[in-house]
Design a protein around this motif. Sequence first.
Motif, PDB file in Angstrom:
ATOM      1  N   GLY A 175       0.815  -1.206   0.000  1.00  0.00           N
ATOM      2  CA  GLY A 175       0.000   0.000   0.000  1.00  0.00           C
ATOM      3  C   GLY A 175       0.850   1.258   0.000  1.00  0.00           C
ATOM      4  N   TYR A 176       1.889   1.255   0.809  1.00  0.00           N
ATOM      5  CA  TYR A 176       2.790   2.411   0.845  1.00  0.00           C
ATOM      6  C   TYR A 176       3.478   2.601  -0.505  1.00  0.00           C
ATOM      7  CZ  TYR A 176       6.957   5.177   1.681  1.00  0.00           C
ATOM      8  OH  TYR A 176       7.945   6.124   1.585  1.00  0.00           O
ATOM      9  N   GLU A 177       3.907   1.520  -1.129  1.00  0.00           N
ATOM     10  CA  GLU A 177       4.573   1.631  -2.427  1.00  0.00           C
ATOM     11  C   GLU A 177       3.652   2.266  -3.459  1.00  0.00           C
ATOM     12  OE1 GLU A 177       7.000  -1.653  -3.873  1.00  0.00           O
ATOM     13  OE2 GLU A 177       6.662  -2.667  -1.958  1.00  0.00           O
ATOM     14  N   PHE A 178       2.372   1.881  -3.433  1.00  0.00           N
ATOM     15  CA  PHE A 178       1.436   2.446  -4.405  1.00  0.00           C
ATOM     16  C   PHE A 178       1.221   3.935  -4.148  1.00  0.00           C
ATOM     17  CE2 PHE A 178      -2.778   3.760  -5.761  1.00  0.00           C
ATOM     18  CZ  PHE A 178      -2.786   3.357  -7.085  1.00  0.00           C
ATOM     19  N   PHE A 179       0.927   4.302  -2.913  1.00  0.00           N
ATOM     20  CA  PHE A 179       0.648   5.708  -2.619  1.00  0.00           C
ATOM     21  C   PHE A 179       1.911   6.565  -2.710  1.00  0.00           C
ATOM     22  CE2 PHE A 179      -3.157   3.833  -0.632  1.00  0.00           C
ATOM     23  CZ  PHE A 179      -4.115   4.601  -1.285  1.00  0.00           C
ATOM     24  N   SER A 180       3.054   5.971  -2.436  1.00  0.00           N
ATOM     25  CA  SER A 180       4.309   6.699  -2.600  1.00  0.00           C
ATOM     26  C   SER A 180       4.528   7.057  -4.065  1.00  0.00           C
ATOM     27  CB  SER A 180       5.469   5.853  -2.075  1.00  0.00           C
ATOM     28  OG  SER A 180       6.690   6.545  -2.198  1.00  0.00           O
TER      29      SER A 180
END
Length: 325
Positions: free
Chosen positions: A173-178
């Motif tokens: 999730g962090y990778e996507f929003f980052s």
Amino acid sequence: MRGEHLITVANNRVKFKLNIRRNLTILQGNSATGKTTLLELIDQFDQLGPDSGVSVVCDAPCHVLSGRNWKRNLKEISSSIVFIDEDSAFMRSHEFAHAARESDNYYVLVARESLPQLPYSVDEIYGLKNTNRATTKYPVYSRIYTSTYRIYGEQSFSGQRPELVIVEDSNSGYEFFSALCLKSGIPCVSAKGKSNIYSTILASNATSFLVIADGAAFGPEMEAVYALTRLKNIELFLPESFEWLVLSSGLFNDTEMREMLEHPADFIDSERFFSWESFFTDALIQKTKDTYLAYRKKELNREYLKERAASAIEATLPSLGFNAS
């Protein structure tokens, strides 16, 4: 145990209605709203049945768990809705959390303070509201109808560009929003765990924040973080989980998926999945197994950053300010 369960509890003075849809439900609120009365009535009916003068109507057995023999008593309860009052200290223990995780029951917990050892949803934190439907002519014989309301209602979004985006963890999730933030030129950091979001906000010099966390298990952190919204410009985006966003994006638009997303309680076995977050993760992994979209929790498959998948997921998001100038 799975599904939604309507519970009606009544005697000649008061009537409660609750709709329980997950394995962990929290009842909060002020004193004198009926929380203790509710549990007392359920316990009376459990002990004496109709002779108690109490009526409990539900498609699942309802029990009150209390006392020092709670572990022994809980082992004898199965496929039931278990109520626990806030004066039961064991409810705050990791031992209880483990026992609840290993059971197939639903739990309704009366707790004014957060319970960090339990992964409950922000959507399942309720208060009780009373409606006196009697006329003022006969107040002594009035009957009080009590139902629930969500402590934290629907979130609205201004669409304004945040100065900082804080994502709960450092996984997919962090990778996507980052990546989404990088495209928009907005700084994005990982809090490295939901319990660190509060301190991450306090440590930042930013003046406006967008916090993204898995709502399915963010309940224990909600009171503290929500209190900060009165002091700082903070918007909270709390979907069930990132995996839920992906499943809701239309990338897998089949009948079974639509039914599952519309009525998740009917599909989620509480004995197997202690939180809805873990269910949606498993559902996405199984749905994409051996395909080009094969999902991994720890590291995002690069396909989800390509135009087709990324656009589909982004289209499910509310106006979070990523495209604002």
